[in-house]
Design a protein around this motif. Structure first.
Motif, PDB file in Angstrom:
ATOM      1  N   VAL A  45       0.904  -1.502  -0.084  1.00  0.00           N
ATOM      2  CA  VAL A  45       0.124  -0.172  -0.048  1.00  0.00           C
ATOM      3  C   VAL A  45       0.575   1.147  -0.062  1.00  0.00           C
ATOM      4  O   VAL A  45       1.851   1.214   0.532  1.00  0.00           O
ATOM      5  N   VAL A  46       1.229   2.373  -0.706  1.00  0.00           N
ATOM      6  CA  VAL A  46       1.614   3.233  -1.432  1.00  0.00           C
ATOM      7  C   VAL A  46       0.188   4.730  -0.872  1.00  0.00           C
ATOM      8  O   VAL A  46      -0.852   4.535  -1.579  1.00  0.00           O
ATOM      9  N   THR A  47       0.616   4.691   0.539  1.00  0.00           N
ATOM     10  CA  THR A  47      -0.664   6.029   1.070  1.00  0.00           C
ATOM     11  C   THR A  47      -0.316   7.270   0.172  1.00  0.00           C
ATOM     12  O   THR A  47       0.579   7.593  -0.703  1.00  0.00           O
ATOM     13  N   ARG A  48      -1.568   8.280   0.553  1.00  0.00           N
ATOM     14  CA  ARG A  48      -1.580   9.573   0.219  1.00  0.00           C
ATOM     15  C   ARG A  48      -0.747  10.358   0.016  1.00  0.00           C
ATOM     16  O   ARG A  48       0.091  11.075  -0.421  1.00  0.00           O
ATOM     17  N   ASP A  49      -0.578  10.212   1.067  1.00  0.00           N
ATOM     18  CA  ASP A  49       0.619  11.213   2.064  1.00  0.00           C
ATOM     19  C   ASP A  49       2.136  10.821   1.107  1.00  0.00           C
ATOM     20  O   ASP A  49       2.809  11.917   1.393  1.00  0.00           O
ATOM     21  N   LYS A  50       2.336   9.607   0.834  1.00  0.00           N
ATOM     22  CA  LYS A  50       3.604   8.978   0.797  1.00  0.00           C
ATOM     23  C   LYS A  50       3.843   9.478  -1.171  1.00  0.00           C
ATOM     24  O   LYS A  50       5.343  10.212  -1.198  1.00  0.00           O
ATOM     25  N   ILE A  51       2.338   9.641  -1.459  1.00  0.00           N
ATOM     26  CA  ILE A  51       2.410  10.047  -3.067  1.00  0.00           C
ATOM     27  C   ILE A  51       2.652  11.569  -3.217  1.00  0.00           C
ATOM     28  O   ILE A  51       2.953  12.322  -3.889  1.00  0.00           O
ATOM     29  N   MET A  52       1.913  12.312  -2.388  1.00  0.00           N
ATOM     30  CA  MET A  52       2.226  13.943  -2.045  1.00  0.00           C
ATOM     31  C   MET A  52       3.494  14.358  -1.936  1.00  0.00           C
ATOM     32  O   MET A  52       4.199  15.519  -2.684  1.00  0.00           O
ATOM     33  N   ASP A  53       4.063  13.372  -0.763  1.00  0.00           N
ATOM     34  CA  ASP A  53       5.421  13.629  -0.123  1.00  0.00           C
ATOM     35  C   ASP A  53       6.750  13.513  -1.664  1.00  0.00           C
ATOM     36  O   ASP A  53       7.674  14.324  -1.929  1.00  0.00           O
ATOM     37  N   TYR A  54       6.313  12.265  -1.782  1.00  0.00           N
ATOM     38  CA  TYR A  54       7.557  12.036  -3.064  1.00  0.00           C
ATOM     39  C   TYR A  54       7.595  12.889  -3.971  1.00  0.00           C
ATOM     40  O   TYR A  54       8.493  13.395  -4.493  1.00  0.00           O
ATOM     41  N   LEU A  55       6.155  13.113  -5.165  1.00  0.00           N
ATOM     42  CA  LEU A  55       6.468  14.260  -6.009  1.00  0.00           C
ATOM     43  C   LEU A  55       6.615  15.553  -6.053  1.00  0.00           C
ATOM     44  O   LEU A  55       7.281  16.511  -6.685  1.00  0.00           O
ATOM     45  N   ALA A  56       6.077  15.611  -4.452  1.00  0.00           N
ATOM     46  CA  ALA A  56       6.771  17.424  -4.238  1.00  0.00           C
ATOM     47  C   ALA A  56       8.017  17.451  -4.025  1.00  0.00           C
ATOM     48  O   ALA A  56       8.706  18.410  -4.627  1.00  0.00           O
ATOM     49  N   GLU A  57       9.118  16.604  -3.711  1.00  0.00           N
ATOM     50  CA  GLU A  57       9.855  16.411  -3.353  1.00  0.00           C
ATOM     51  C   GLU A  57      10.642  16.431  -4.867  1.00  0.00           C
ATOM     52  O   GLU A  57      12.157  16.967  -5.077  1.00  0.00           O
ATOM     53  N   ARG A  58       9.930  16.613  -5.965  1.00  0.00           N
ATOM     54  CA  ARG A  58      10.642  16.180  -7.302  1.00  0.00           C
ATOM     55  C   ARG A  58      10.080  17.462  -7.847  1.00  0.00           C
ATOM     56  O   ARG A  58      10.028  17.571  -9.193  1.00  0.00           O
TER      57      ARG A  58
END
Length: 260
Positions: free
Chosen positions: A198-211
């Motif tokens: 499971v990939v959480t919504r928070d993880k998705i948001m943080d990962y893309l924001a870092e890039r």
């Protein structure tokens, strides 16, 4: 394993020059395709992403500057393709405009074949170095991405799909290339590095924001929906990317490594 031949797309309304360039590039070991206008360029890119574009400026219809601006649209699947302008415009102001619009290099006609090849080699070399740096920024859950830039293990296989890490596009079971935007590519890589988790919504948001990919909680669903569309995984019961209600999303298929 032999090294992948770079693919170069020539966009010029001069048929004789197109033919000469195709012959020249072939002599130096490059794959190439030549088209006469912007419509042909985008049609060719939809079939297969180019490693570099040689782009004329003065053409009927959309000129090269307009086409460059379209290619460089943020989020476009083509925004990172290197571009060399080939043009008869020799004024410094024209060169500045071309470079400011997103061109990587500028060569005036007529030009020497050896100079063109040298510029192509230099730009492809810089692009490969940038690709290696980008790979090092990706998650490292399943191995050393930096080594993959050489072409070994540079593809991820899942279901009937293959993701080409260097070219940043999908390839289906028939070999058809599906271009991805920057956000779609990064999102898919995130899922592929965490298969059947499971990939959480928070993880998705943080990962893309870092890039530097601006995404908000309310737009995550839209991003996943667009990615599912590219994977032909839409419908009431997606089989590749599943929605885990209250938690996030999960890539439901195993992932393997492959070579270009």
């Amino acid at each position: 394993m032999s090294e992948k031949q770079p693919r170069i797309l020539i966009v010029d309304d001069d048929m004789e020059l197109r033919e000469l360039l195709v012959e020249l590039l072939s002599e130096y070991g490059y794959l190439s395709e030549a088209v006469k206008d912007g419509a042909g360029m985008f049609d060719a890119l939809k079939v297969e992403i180019a490693d570099l574009i040689l782009l004329d400026i003065m053409m009927p219809g959309e000129d090269g500057l307009t086409l460059c601006r379209r290619l460089r649209t943020p989020g476009s699947a083509y925004c990172e393709i290197p571009i060399i302008f080939l043009t008869a415009l020799k004024d410094t102001a024209d060169k500045v405009v071309g470079l400011e619009l997103g061109g990587d290099d500028y060569l005036c006609k007529p030009f020497q074949a050896r100079e063109l090849i040298a510029r192509i080699r230099a730009l492809l070399r810089r692009t490969q170095q940038t690709a290696k740096a980008a790979l090092e920024e990706l998650p490292h859950g399943n191995g050393n991405w930096a080594n993959d830039a050489a072409g070994q293990n540079a593809c991820l296989l899942f279901g009937s799909w293959k993701l080409n890490i260097l070219a940043r596009h999908l390839v289906d079971e028939k070999g058809v290339v599906v271009p991805l935007s920057a956000a779609e590519f990064r999102l898919l890589v995130l899922f592929l590095e965490h298969p059947q988790q499971v990939v959480t919504r928070d993880k998705i948001m943080d990962y893309l924001a870092e890039r530097s990919l601006n995404i908000y909680d309310r737009s995550i669903d839209a991003q996943v929906s667009r990615l599912r569309g590219k994977l032909r995984d839409k419908g009431p019961n997606p089989s590749i990317i599943r929605t885990m209600r209250g938690d996030g999303y999960m890539l439901a298929v195993p992932v393997e490594r492959g070579s270009l």
